[in-house]
Design a protein around this motif. Structure first.
Motif, PDB file in Angstrom:
ATOM      1  N   PRO A 202       0.968  -1.175   0.492  1.00  0.00           N
ATOM      2  CA  PRO A 202       0.068  -0.039  -0.223  1.00  0.00           C
ATOM      3  C   PRO A 202       0.646   1.323   0.138  1.00  0.00           C
ATOM      4  O   PRO A 202       0.474   2.771  -0.866  1.00  0.00           O
ATOM      5  CB  PRO A 202      -0.795  -0.351   1.090  1.00  0.00           C
ATOM      6  CG  PRO A 202      -1.139  -1.192   1.373  1.00  0.00           C
ATOM      7  CD  PRO A 202       0.510  -1.966   1.242  1.00  0.00           C
ATOM      8  N   GLU A 203       2.043   1.234   0.776  1.00  0.00           N
ATOM      9  CA  GLU A 203       3.043   2.799   0.583  1.00  0.00           C
ATOM     10  C   GLU A 203       3.623   3.379  -0.538  1.00  0.00           C
ATOM     11  O   GLU A 203       3.130   4.038  -1.050  1.00  0.00           O
ATOM     12  CB  GLU A 203       3.960   2.713   1.813  1.00  0.00           C
ATOM     13  CG  GLU A 203       3.779   2.201   2.890  1.00  0.00           C
ATOM     14  CD  GLU A 203       4.453   2.569   4.480  1.00  0.00           C
ATOM     15  OE1 GLU A 203       5.831   2.551   4.240  1.00  0.00           O
ATOM     16  OE2 GLU A 203       4.262   2.237   5.440  1.00  0.00           O
ATOM     17  N   GLU A 204       3.865   1.416  -0.947  1.00  0.00           N
ATOM     18  CA  GLU A 204       4.431   2.001  -1.931  1.00  0.00           C
ATOM     19  C   GLU A 204       3.690   2.512  -3.355  1.00  0.00           C
ATOM     20  O   GLU A 204       3.896   3.441  -4.581  1.00  0.00           O
ATOM     21  CB  GLU A 204       4.863   0.898  -2.832  1.00  0.00           C
ATOM     22  CG  GLU A 204       5.676   0.530  -4.483  1.00  0.00           C
ATOM     23  CD  GLU A 204       6.509   1.952  -4.719  1.00  0.00           C
ATOM     24  OE1 GLU A 204       7.929   2.444  -6.037  1.00  0.00           O
ATOM     25  OE2 GLU A 204       7.056   2.143  -3.561  1.00  0.00           O
ATOM     26  N   GLY A 205       2.199   2.564  -4.021  1.00  0.00           N
ATOM     27  CA  GLY A 205       1.222   2.453  -4.491  1.00  0.00           C
ATOM     28  C   GLY A 205       0.362   4.198  -3.889  1.00  0.00           C
ATOM     29  O   GLY A 205       0.411   4.758  -4.714  1.00  0.00           O
ATOM     30  N   LEU A 210       1.346   9.737  -5.984  1.00  0.00           N
ATOM     31  CA  LEU A 210       1.536  10.987  -5.945  1.00  0.00           C
ATOM     32  C   LEU A 210       2.776  11.499  -6.658  1.00  0.00           C
ATOM     33  O   LEU A 210       2.719  12.668  -6.932  1.00  0.00           O
ATOM     34  CB  LEU A 210       2.896  11.479  -4.020  1.00  0.00           C
ATOM     35  CG  LEU A 210       1.472  10.952  -3.017  1.00  0.00           C
ATOM     36  CD1 LEU A 210       1.982  11.436  -1.704  1.00  0.00           C
ATOM     37  CD2 LEU A 210       0.594  11.697  -3.320  1.00  0.00           C
ATOM     38  N   GLU A 211       3.569  10.734  -7.039  1.00  0.00           N
ATOM     39  CA  GLU A 211       4.780  11.104  -8.206  1.00  0.00           C
ATOM     40  C   GLU A 211       3.776  11.476  -9.411  1.00  0.00           C
ATOM     41  O   GLU A 211       4.203  12.011 -10.133  1.00  0.00           O
ATOM     42  CB  GLU A 211       5.251   9.840  -8.885  1.00  0.00           C
ATOM     43  CG  GLU A 211       6.438   9.434  -7.532  1.00  0.00           C
ATOM     44  CD  GLU A 211       7.546   7.852  -8.561  1.00  0.00           C
ATOM     45  OE1 GLU A 211       6.521   8.063  -9.480  1.00  0.00           O
ATOM     46  OE2 GLU A 211       8.126   7.446  -7.897  1.00  0.00           O
ATOM     47  N   PRO A 214       0.943  16.503  -9.638  1.00  0.00           N
ATOM     48  CA  PRO A 214       2.304  17.819  -9.630  1.00  0.00           C
ATOM     49  C   PRO A 214       1.891  18.886  -8.368  1.00  0.00           C
ATOM     50  O   PRO A 214       2.461  19.322  -7.914  1.00  0.00           O
ATOM     51  CB  PRO A 214       1.061  18.847 -10.878  1.00  0.00           C
ATOM     52  CG  PRO A 214       0.460  18.319 -12.311  1.00  0.00           C
ATOM     53  CD  PRO A 214       0.023  17.071 -11.078  1.00  0.00           C
ATOM     54  N   PHE A 215       1.008  19.300  -7.585  1.00  0.00           N
ATOM     55  CA  PHE A 215       0.569  19.771  -6.550  1.00  0.00           C
ATOM     56  C   PHE A 215       1.180  18.680  -5.369  1.00  0.00           C
ATOM     57  O   PHE A 215       1.445  19.187  -4.292  1.00  0.00           O
ATOM     58  CB  PHE A 215      -0.676  20.174  -6.660  1.00  0.00           C
ATOM     59  CG  PHE A 215      -0.743  21.021  -6.815  1.00  0.00           C
ATOM     60  CD1 PHE A 215      -0.959  22.733  -6.063  1.00  0.00           C
ATOM     61  CD2 PHE A 215      -1.796  20.860  -8.522  1.00  0.00           C
ATOM     62  CE1 PHE A 215      -1.561  23.847  -7.358  1.00  0.00           C
ATOM     63  CE2 PHE A 215      -1.807  22.403  -9.101  1.00  0.00           C
ATOM     64  CZ  PHE A 215      -1.611  22.689  -8.676  1.00  0.00           C
ATOM     65  N   GLY A 216       1.881  17.637  -5.355  1.00  0.00           N
ATOM     66  CA  GLY A 216       2.593  16.893  -4.746  1.00  0.00           C
ATOM     67  C   GLY A 216       1.670  16.373  -3.341  1.00  0.00           C
ATOM     68  O   GLY A 216       1.942  15.672  -2.566  1.00  0.00           O
ATOM     69  N   ARG A 217       0.324  16.497  -3.634  1.00  0.00           N
ATOM     70  CA  ARG A 217      -0.938  16.260  -2.929  1.00  0.00           C
ATOM     71  C   ARG A 217      -2.216  15.480  -3.888  1.00  0.00           C
ATOM     72  O   ARG A 217      -2.509  15.401  -4.821  1.00  0.00           O
ATOM     73  CB  ARG A 217      -1.402  17.120  -2.151  1.00  0.00           C
ATOM     74  CG  ARG A 217      -2.178  18.023  -2.803  1.00  0.00           C
ATOM     75  CD  ARG A 217      -2.986  19.246  -1.567  1.00  0.00           C
ATOM     76  NE  ARG A 217      -3.573  19.955  -1.694  1.00  0.00           N
ATOM     77  CZ  ARG A 217      -5.216  20.085  -2.584  1.00  0.00           C
ATOM     78  NH1 ARG A 217      -5.366  18.784  -2.680  1.00  0.00           N
ATOM     79  NH2 ARG A 217      -5.878  20.967  -3.300  1.00  0.00           N
ATOM     80  N   ILE A 218      -3.109  14.381  -2.983  1.00  0.00           N
ATOM     81  CA  ILE A 218      -3.944  14.174  -3.902  1.00  0.00           C
ATOM     82  C   ILE A 218      -5.078  15.036  -3.714  1.00  0.00           C
ATOM     83  O   ILE A 218      -4.974  15.695  -2.729  1.00  0.00           O
ATOM     84  CB  ILE A 218      -4.228  12.572  -3.504  1.00  0.00           C
ATOM     85  CG1 ILE A 218      -4.612  12.491  -1.575  1.00  0.00           C
ATOM     86  CG2 ILE A 218      -3.785  11.424  -4.486  1.00  0.00           C
ATOM     87  CD1 ILE A 218      -5.081  11.085  -1.984  1.00  0.00           C
ATOM     88  N   GLY A 219      -5.982  14.800  -4.150  1.00  0.00           N
ATOM     89  CA  GLY A 219      -7.989  15.584  -4.104  1.00  0.00           C
ATOM     90  C   GLY A 219      -7.756  15.518  -2.893  1.00  0.00           C
ATOM     91  O   GLY A 219      -7.482  14.438  -1.899  1.00  0.00           O
ATOM     92  N   THR A 220      -8.791  16.524  -1.744  1.00  0.00           N
ATOM     93  CA  THR A 220      -9.701  16.047  -1.012  1.00  0.00           C
ATOM     94  C   THR A 220     -11.328  16.355  -1.170  1.00  0.00           C
ATOM     95  O   THR A 220     -11.353  16.965  -2.762  1.00  0.00           O
ATOM     96  CB  THR A 220      -9.789  17.829   0.183  1.00  0.00           C
ATOM     97  OG1 THR A 220      -9.889  18.381  -0.784  1.00  0.00           O
ATOM     98  CG2 THR A 220      -7.828  17.146   0.619  1.00  0.00           C
ATOM     99  N   VAL A 221     -12.204  15.802  -0.441  1.00  0.00           N
ATOM    100  CA  VAL A 221     -14.232  15.969  -0.688  1.00  0.00           C
ATOM    101  C   VAL A 221     -14.097  17.316  -1.445  1.00  0.00           C
ATOM    102  O   VAL A 221     -15.035  18.137  -2.293  1.00  0.00           O
ATOM    103  CB  VAL A 221     -14.528  14.918   0.220  1.00  0.00           C
ATOM    104  CG1 VAL A 221     -14.122  13.568  -0.079  1.00  0.00           C
ATOM    105  CG2 VAL A 221     -14.190  15.692   1.694  1.00  0.00           C
ATOM    106  N   LYS A 253      -0.302  14.551 -17.413  1.00  0.00           N
ATOM    107  CA  LYS A 253       0.888  14.289 -16.595  1.00  0.00           C
ATOM    108  C   LYS A 253       0.826  12.605 -16.574  1.00  0.00           C
ATOM    109  O   LYS A 253       1.537  12.267 -16.738  1.00  0.00           O
ATOM    110  CB  LYS A 253       1.400  14.878 -15.492  1.00  0.00           C
ATOM    111  CG  LYS A 253       3.222  14.614 -14.263  1.00  0.00           C
ATOM    112  CD  LYS A 253       3.340  14.850 -13.653  1.00  0.00           C
ATOM    113  CE  LYS A 253       4.275  14.387 -13.187  1.00  0.00           C
ATOM    114  NZ  LYS A 253       4.775  15.107 -11.828  1.00  0.00           N
ATOM    115  N   ILE A 254       0.219  11.917 -16.239  1.00  0.00           N
ATOM    116  CA  ILE A 254      -0.672  10.975 -16.021  1.00  0.00           C
ATOM    117  C   ILE A 254      -0.365  10.102 -17.238  1.00  0.00           C
ATOM    118  O   ILE A 254      -0.230  10.313 -17.905  1.00  0.00           O
ATOM    119  CB  ILE A 254      -1.410  10.765 -15.132  1.00  0.00           C
ATOM    120  CG1 ILE A 254      -1.411   8.767 -14.616  1.00  0.00           C
ATOM    121  CG2 ILE A 254      -2.718  10.916 -16.358  1.00  0.00           C
ATOM    122  CD1 ILE A 254      -2.627   8.724 -13.251  1.00  0.00           C
ATOM    123  N   ALA A 255       0.736   8.707 -16.892  1.00  0.00           N
ATOM    124  CA  ALA A 255       0.700   7.539 -17.511  1.00  0.00           C
ATOM    125  C   ALA A 255       0.394   6.858 -17.317  1.00  0.00           C
ATOM    126  O   ALA A 255      -1.323   6.412 -17.752  1.00  0.00           O
ATOM    127  CB  ALA A 255       2.413   6.963 -17.953  1.00  0.00           C
TER     128      ALA A 255
END
Length: 261
Positions: A202-205, A210-211, A214-221, A253-255
């Motif tokens: 899970p941590e690697e996922g 996060l890679e 671009p903002f270095g975080r995932i979105g929030t609700v 950015k996402i591949a």
């Protein structure tokens, strides 16, 4: 308050994005009709809204069932006198390729994600028209434009939802009803946490996900809910038929999230 005395139906409102939308709309003065197939989470969220001073009711609803959708609309009318806003958020997913997806799985995903939005819109639009107009927001996904492996039914359903959004905007314009789509990317929800938990690492996922941010975080609700608030407010009075990406530029950015392949 931007939504004072407005009546808003939020499907899939028991948790995650739907719950966040219900909370922010409630704070802005809306009366909330929270629909969810999960009665436990739906009633819990409705109770939380009421405790916060929001007028809210819960209606257990499978949005893929026409009769249940009709009951949802009728209940909203009986309780609050009409409908001004519809948020088509209810969704399910299956992580399989087209070959591996069973017909039953395909029908379920398309039934909830696309047919559900159609049914809720079909029966809400005449009621919104009676109020002089309003707004519909379909919660689609970046998978409508870019996607990853083994997500056939979900990607198809979300692509169909953005197409339906554009078409309904044309038909609903003369009724003074605006129809738009909001497309989240990776958002911190219970479903996402369950997805990470199911991975071998899970941590690697999470790190790999996060890679691609671009903002270095995932979105929030809250990120998604605030976008929806704009779309249903008077500030967006001339915005219709649009698809708004709320993804922190990740779609550029996402591949592919490697751990999910």
């Amino acid at each position: 308050m931007r939504l004072k005395e407005k009546v808003a139906i939020v499907t899939g409102g028991g948790q995650g994005i739907g719950a966040g939308i219900a909370e922010i709309f409630g704070k802005e003065g809306a009366k909330i009709v929270l629909a969810d197939v999960n009665e436990e989470t739906g009633r819990q969220k409705t109770d939380e809204l009421k405790t916060a001073g929001v007028e809210a009711i819960f209606v257990k609803t499978d949005v893929s069932d026409e009769n249940q959708v009709q009951d949802l609309i009728q209940t909203a009318i009986e309780e609050f006198g009409g409908i001004d806003i519809l948020i088509n958020n209810a969704a399910v997913t299956v992580r399989k390729s087209a070959v591996d997806t069973t017909f039953a799985e395909w029908q379920k995903v398309i039934g909830v994600n696309l047919t559900g939005a159609f049914l809720c819109s079909k029966y809400s639009i005449p009621e919104i028209e009676k109020r002089g107009g309003g707004a519909i927001v379909n919660i689609a996904s970046w998978h409508a434009e870019k996607t990853i492996t083994r997500l056939a039914a979900y990607a198809a359903s979300k692509g169909g939802l953005t197409a339906l959004t554009r078409q309904m905007a044309l038909d609903c314009g003369p009724l003074n009803i605006r129809v738009n789509a909001v497309c989240p990317s990776t958002v911190d929800t219970p479903l996402l946490r369950q997805t990470f938990a199911s991975l071998e690492d899970p941590e690697e996922g999470f790190r790999q996900t996060l890679e691609f941010q671009p903002f270095g975080r995932i979105g929030t609700v809250e990120d998604i809910a605030n976008a929806c608030l704009f779309m249903v407010s008077n500030e967006a009075a001339y915005v219709s038929g649009q698809t708004l990406m709320v993804d922190g530029a990740a779609i550029n950015k996402i591949a592919r999230p490697l751990m999910f392949d």
